[in-house]
Write an enzyme that holds these catalytic residues in place. Structure first.
Site, mmCIF file in Angstrom:
data_model
loop_
_atom_site.group_PDB
_atom_site.id
_atom_site.type_symbol
_atom_site.label_atom_id
_atom_site.label_comp_id
_atom_site.label_asym_id
_atom_site.label_seq_id
_atom_site.Cartn_x
_atom_site.Cartn_y
_atom_site.Cartn_z
ATOM 1 N N HIS A 66 0.837 -1.212 0.000
ATOM 2 C CA HIS A 66 0.000 0.000 0.000
ATOM 3 C C HIS A 66 0.866 1.253 0.000
ATOM 4 O O HIS A 66 1.946 1.270 0.594
ATOM 5 C CB HIS A 66 -0.970 -0.003 1.188
ATOM 6 N N ASP A 68 -0.528 4.283 0.946
ATOM 7 C CA ASP A 68 -1.050 5.248 1.923
ATOM 8 C C ASP A 68 -0.303 5.123 3.246
ATOM 9 O O ASP A 68 0.294 4.080 3.543
ATOM 10 C CB ASP A 68 -2.559 5.040 2.130
ATOM 11 N N ASP A 99 6.342 1.583 7.060
ATOM 12 C CA ASP A 99 4.996 1.026 6.788
ATOM 13 C C ASP A 99 4.342 1.828 5.679
ATOM 14 O O ASP A 99 3.572 2.717 5.928
ATOM 15 C CB ASP A 99 4.156 1.067 8.069
ATOM 16 N N GLU A 133 -5.190 0.906 2.754
ATOM 17 C CA GLU A 133 -4.928 -0.151 3.736
ATOM 18 C C GLU A 133 -5.016 0.405 5.148
ATOM 19 O O GLU A 133 -5.422 -0.278 6.071
ATOM 20 C CB GLU A 133 -3.539 -0.750 3.490
ATOM 21 N N GLU A 134 -4.613 1.665 5.324
ATOM 22 C CA GLU A 134 -4.563 2.255 6.670
ATOM 23 C C GLU A 134 -5.898 2.870 7.090
ATOM 24 O O GLU A 134 -6.029 3.331 8.214
ATOM 25 C CB GLU A 134 -3.471 3.329 6.739
ATOM 26 N N HIS A 349 3.774 3.891 12.542
ATOM 27 C CA HIS A 349 2.639 4.691 13.032
ATOM 28 C C HIS A 349 3.061 5.663 14.149
ATOM 29 O O HIS A 349 2.210 6.264 14.790
ATOM 30 C CB HIS A 349 1.482 3.805 13.526
HETATM 31 ZN ZN LIG Z 1 1.076 -1.213 6.443
#
Ligand SMILES: [Zn+2]
Length: 376
Positions: A66, A68, A99, A133-134, A349
């Site tokens: 992903h 995003d 990520d 995805e997030e 994150h």
């Molecule tokens: Zn991820």
């Protein structure tokens, strides 16, 4: 190879693609894959951009990822500008680098290098990249997989680039994930004066034994692949704020069950309903099933991933099914082997998200080695 990966990672980070917006990351991927002979489709649904690419024939390995990222959080706590990639002491900083923009760069550069050396390679290489995805995940991988199923596409191997490593790159890979069921429950009582409880029914009191039994219930013992299933309450509310003399007439409670392959949605629903009946509760209930559990116990992809990590690190990875769910779940009923291997997840994150420069190269070399061996 390293310079290429860093350059591409930096390009991605400069794009503030906070979920579900892609804002041009996939355009970059499109150009790169087109150049090396991929056939590419953009499947855009509402705000979400998806890119689906194929090259070759036969058994298929799909790279799943992903573009995003999650929001930056408290910007004052960042040492650097989260969308201005900077290398400090051999670490590359930027939102989404671990990520999973770094993994994307590693996948693409690995594929470019592999195809340059093997222009007439066996098998089919594929990419499915989404931008939600997030966030909700409603218009991303799930929808594209539906299209793949309709077209009766066979996807043999799915390699997910989510950050699975704990301290050293490749120390942990995921060969499965737990299922997830959300429950939104309303318990009804009867409103009344707090001094006259005999004339009312207090839903807060009524729920106490039910909740106690629910949170202490042992769903299963787990198995060789999964830890025991767990239930966690995420929200409870009832009553009127600052009103002290009224017994409320309803209570809201939300909980989530992360469950393994020992049980299923039906068993959970049956058990929760049994408790509701036992405590004689009047209720309204909504079940939101967001993921089925999946497991890749053995197979070629698992073998090749393990060997590729060993070749590079001289140690085998630990297999894990812990943590949240991933987009890999959408392939779980396609007879696809699903393995997740990505960067170190220490800062995902968080503020000051970063990755060791060397890890980007290591991951790319391992991905390339997987390509070299999966179609043999
Ligand atoms: Zn991820």
């Amino acid at each position: 190879m390293l310079n290429k990966i860093i350059k591409l990672s930096k390009k991605f980070i400069k794009i503030p693609s906070v979920s579900p917006y892609d804002l041009g990351c996939q355009k970059i991927i499109f150009k790169r894959l087109k150049k090396i002979g991929f056939t590419i489709e953009n499947i855009n649904i509402n705000k979400t951009n998806n890119l689906l690419a194929f090259k070759g024939k036969g058994k298929t390995l799909i790279f799943l990822g992903h573009t995003d990222v999650v929001p930056v959080g408290n910007i004052k706590k960042w040492k650097t500008n989260p969308f201005n990639p900077i290398i400090i002491n051999d670490f590359l900083f930027g939102r989404g680098i671990s990520d999973m923009k770094g993994s994307l760069a590693a996948m693409i550069v690995a594929t470019e290098s592999y195809i340059q050396e093997n222009p007439f390679h066996k098998g089919r290489i594929s990419f499915l990249i989404t931008s939600d995805e997030e966030s909700s995940g409603n218009d991303g991988t799930v929808k594209v997989v539906k299209i793949l199923k309709k077209r009766k596409e066979m996807i043999n191997y799915c390699l997910v680039g989510e950050p699975t490593s704990n301290t050293v790159l490749g120390d942990v890979i995921k060969n499965g994930r737990r299922g997830s069921l959300n429950v939104n429950l309303i318990i009804y009582g009867k409103q009344g004066h707090i001094a006259y409880p005999n004339l009312a029914e207090n839903p807060i009191h009524k729920i106490l034994n039910f909740v106690h039994q629910l949170v202490n219930f042992k769903w299963d013992k787990g198995n060789n692949y999964f830890q025991p299933s767990v239930l966690q309450i995420s929200y409870i509310s009832s009553g009127i704020k600052n009103i002290t003399n009224v017994i409320p007439d309803f209570l809201k409670i939300n909980f989530n069950i992360r469950y393994n392959t020992e049980i299923n949605k039906k068993i959970i629903i049956f058990q929760v309903k049994k408790f509701l009946l036992k405590y004689n509760l009047k209720y309204k209930i909504k079940w939101v099933h967001s993921a089925k559990p999946f497991i890749t116990k053995s197979g070629k992809l698992l073998k090749v991933v393990k060997k590729s990590i060993y070749k590079y690190n001289s140690f085998f990875p630990v297999l894990s099914t812990s943590g949240g769910t991933s987009d890999g779940r959408f392939f779980s009923d396609m007879n696809t082997e699903i393995i997740e291997l990505g960067l170190v997840n220490k800062t995902i994150h968080k503020v000051n998200e970063c990755v060791k420069i060397k890890d980007l190269l290591s991951l790319s070399i391992i991905y390339k080695n997987i390509l070299k061996n999966i179609f043999i």
